[in-house]
Write an enzyme that holds these catalytic residues in place. Structure first.
Site, PDB file in Angstrom:
ATOM      1  N   ASN A 164       2.313   0.770   3.221  1.00  0.00           N
ATOM      2  CA  ASN A 164       3.535   1.324   3.801  1.00  0.00           C
ATOM      3  C   ASN A 164       4.668   0.341   3.555  1.00  0.00           C
ATOM      4  OD1 ASN A 164       2.677   3.874   5.404  1.00  0.00           O
ATOM      5  ND2 ASN A 164       1.144   2.325   5.958  1.00  0.00           N
ATOM      6  N   GLU A 165       5.429   0.610   2.513  1.00  0.00           N
ATOM      7  CA  GLU A 165       6.489  -0.290   2.087  1.00  0.00           C
ATOM      8  C   GLU A 165       7.728  -0.129   2.969  1.00  0.00           C
ATOM      9  OE1 GLU A 165       5.815  -2.549   0.189  1.00  0.00           O
ATOM     10  OE2 GLU A 165       4.768  -1.986  -1.645  1.00  0.00           O
ATOM     11  N   PRO A 166       8.700  -1.040   2.847  1.00  0.00           N
ATOM     12  CA  PRO A 166       9.956  -0.886   3.582  1.00  0.00           C
ATOM     13  C   PRO A 166      10.531   0.514   3.416  1.00  0.00           C
ATOM     14  CG  PRO A 166       9.901  -3.019   2.516  1.00  0.00           C
ATOM     15  CD  PRO A 166       8.674  -2.280   2.055  1.00  0.00           C
ATOM     16  N   THR A 183       5.544  -6.162  -4.070  1.00  0.00           N
ATOM     17  CA  THR A 183       4.111  -5.876  -3.984  1.00  0.00           C
ATOM     18  C   THR A 183       3.485  -5.856  -5.373  1.00  0.00           C
ATOM     19  OG1 THR A 183       4.485  -4.563  -1.988  1.00  0.00           O
ATOM     20  CG2 THR A 183       2.409  -4.201  -3.158  1.00  0.00           C
TER      21      THR A 183
END
Length: 638
Positions: A164-166, A183
């Protein structure tokens, strides 16, 4: 055991998530593994299942090792355990060496008695057309099994949990996501190049994670310390998904000391409560205050100290002037142009002894270029000043050589021996292998050997340039490294014995080793541990020379020491900085683009120059002399 600071809740007043700090990642991992095992055994009493949410990556591996140990040595059964993994790259075949299916099998599932039907991992082999259906079904399976009892998490440098990225929302569910560039960079070493990392992944959503009854987030190492501070003490925001965990009613962060090092209670405890002041804390606090106010140390006032929670320090010492002078002198005494000790000088306040002179100096270099990258200026100074300098290259560094370098060297060999039919035959075989090689595939033994020889030749070239005699270059080729893959074997007594024998043969007066522990695949950390264990064995065997040997730790390729920790700083002038860069340039296979750049895409010479100049700038800003650049060291005391 957790840090005793945790007993004082006042010290944790800035922390919005419960945090436990352990001396080491091993101790922390044992704590987590025990909690999991205890829940499994408790549920077995009532014939109930345990649903675990599992993570991959380097962070949880020791937890899995302990769970396997509990199974084998304590008869812990996993037949009542149901698992759901957080994520998987997309697309990704389950039999790929990069798949999390393979990772989980190697680290856990193949070694315990868990039922295969109870294992759930996102299917990276889904087609684009059916991946949404799979994600919905994954969510449904979690709910059908009563939800996740314990969710294990790591944390990315972007603050991602799972993938779950920014920008991920609090309500997000299992889905396909596009990976952040940071990432991708962090994963590049595992995939032998950024271009080979999948751009997408399937991940449980933040909402899925938050629905777990218990969450344990683990983090190890200095590289995670800044994002941990943001996640634990910062505001909740989508740009740092880990901050959402502040909402969870049963979430703990389990950290080692390095990962916790930027928490307020550890980094700046004087901002939290009254401190028991010692020389180390006084030095750290004064430097921090000087940098905070952008004032030279000798200009700090009583009011400056009082405004930032250090009024008790002024009361203890008597005045700001006394504190300032004490710390200024400590910093001044770390600076030396004589890293091997200055002969015929008063060495009472110098970091190195004047005798014996010349000294025998041994530099341990984890990879064949770490010596010149991290302490090339000091190495040149030691040689220039007449010391007997040895360099021990601990690993071959062969996996960091690009395939086209092999072709280039073989072309040269063929041009030299155009009628060597055996060489032509070997060349054709190697070229065919490389043409059909898949990303991450292990090189043949012949190619591994050639790549190792390429790096050995470059190291010898750098030694000649620096004035180190070729006979003083020792290529250890430690066995733990020689797997042909990013993943290495655990170090063994064989690695320690090779190091022990070299130390005992050379009998150095001073040793330099890499304390730079943030390299992408952990080689520096293992190499340092081997050096430590060899030293411990020498002490145990009561080898006499070891008592008069200083062990200095350097950094520079991936990170730098905090100024407050520096115990020897060696100034580097413009001429020697250029010489240092020239020595780095001798490592041509690492020039322009490195196989494992980590989170910094610059070339190693650029990183080294910037870090060395930044150290000099910091010293100057504190009120000390202005130098072009400086290399820094911390002395390790057993």
């Amino acid at each position: 055991m957790p840090d005793t600071l945790e007993k004082d809740t006042e010290l944790k007043k800035f922390e919005k998530i419960n945090t436990h700090v352990y001396d080491s990642s091993e101790a922390a991992s044992l704590y987590v593994a025990r909690e999991i095992a205890d829940l499994i055994k408790e549920r077995q009493k009532t014939s109930d299942n345990v649903v675990l949410g599992l993570a991959t990556g380097s962070t949880p591996t020791k937890v899995y090792d302990y769970l396997v140990k509990f199974h084998k040595e304590e008869s812990l059964s996993f037949k009542n355990v149901i698992t759901f993994n957080l994520d998987e790259y997309f697309p990704m075949q389950p039999d790929s060496i990069h798949s999390y299916v393979r990772f989980m099998n190697e680290h856990l599932f193949d070694h315990i008695d868990i039922l295969k039907e109870n294992i759930h991992i996102p299917d990276g082999s889904c087609t684009k057309e059916n991946v949404k259906e799979f994600c919905d079904a994954y969510e449904a399976k979690i709910e059908k099994n009563g939800g996740i009892d314990i969710q294990i998490l790591g944390i990315g440098r972007t603050g991602h949990i799972g993938f779950n990225e920014p920008g991920s929302s609090l309500s997000s569910k299992t889905r396909v996501v596009r990976l952040d560039r940071v990432t991708l960079l962090d994963a590049a070493s595992d995939f032998f190049g950024l271009e080979n990392v999948p751009a997408k992944a399937i991940t449980m959503g933040v909402g899925t994670i938050m629905a777990a009854k218990r969450i344990i987030l683990m983090a190890w190492g200095e590289g995670k310390s800044l994002i941990i501070k943001h996640a634990v003490e910062g505001e909740i925001k989508e740009s740092i998904p880990a901050t959402f965990l502040q909402h969870h009613v049963n979430c703990d962060f389990i950290l080692d000391e390095a990962a916790a090092s930027n928490l307020t209670r550890i980094h700046t405890p004087w901002l939290v409560s009254e401190c028991i002041w010692n020389d180390t804390l006084i030095k750290r606090a004064t430097i921090w205050l000087s940098e905070k106010l952008n004032k030279a140390i000798l200009k700090l006032t009583n009011e400056d100290y009082s405004e930032f929670g250090m009024g008790s320090l002024v009361a203890d010492i008597g005045s700001a002037e006394s504190i300032n002078l004490k710390v200024f002198n400590q910093l001044q005494q770390t600076i030396t142009g004589w890293p091997g000790g200055k002969p015929n000088a008063d060495d009472h306040n110098r970091p190195e002894r004047k005798s014996p002179f010349p000294k025998t100096s041994l530099i341990f270099s984890p990879h064949p270029d770490d010596d010149v990258i991290s302490m090339g200026g000091t190495l040149l100074r030691l040689v220039d000043q007449g010391h007997h300098v040895h360099v021990a290259y601990q690993t071959s560094g062969n996996i960091a050589v690009f395939d086209d370098e092999v072709i280039r060297f073989l072309d040269f060999a063929l041009d030299m021996q155009p009628n060597n039919h055996e060489l032509i035959k070997q060349f054709d075989k190697i070229r065919d292998f490389l043409k059909n090689k898949t990303p991450g595939q292990i090189d043949s033994p012949e190619i591994q050997k050639i790549k190792g020889l390429i790096r050995k030749g470059e190291a010898l070239s750098a030694c000649r340039y620096c004035g180190v005699e070729e006979d003083n270059a020792h290529f250890q080729n430690l066995p733990f490294y020689e797997t042909g893959t990013v993943k290495k074997k655990p170090h063994s007594q064989a690695d320690i014995q090779i190091t022990y024998d070299l130390l005992n043969k050379i009998k150095p007066n001073q040793v330099f080793a890499a304390g730079d522990l943030s390299d992408p695949h952990g080689t520096h950390r293992v190499c340092l541990k081997i050096v430590f264990e060899a030293f411990e064995q020498l002490k145990k065997d009561k080898v006499k020379w070891i008592d008069d040997c200083y062990l200095w730790l350097y950094r520079g390729a991936w990170q730098e020491w905090d100024v407050a920790d520096m115990e020897m700083t060696v100034p580097i002038g413009p001429k020697d900085m250029q010489r240092k860069k020239n020595a780095i340039f001798k490592h041509q296979s690492q020039k322009d683009a490195a196989m494992f750049p980590g989170n910094d895409e610059r070339e190693f010479w650029q990183r080294a120059e910037q870090r060395n100049k930044e150290t000099a700038r910091k010293y100057n800003a504190l009120g000390l002399a202005e130098y072009e650049a400086m290399e820094s060291f911390v002395r390790y005391k057993f």
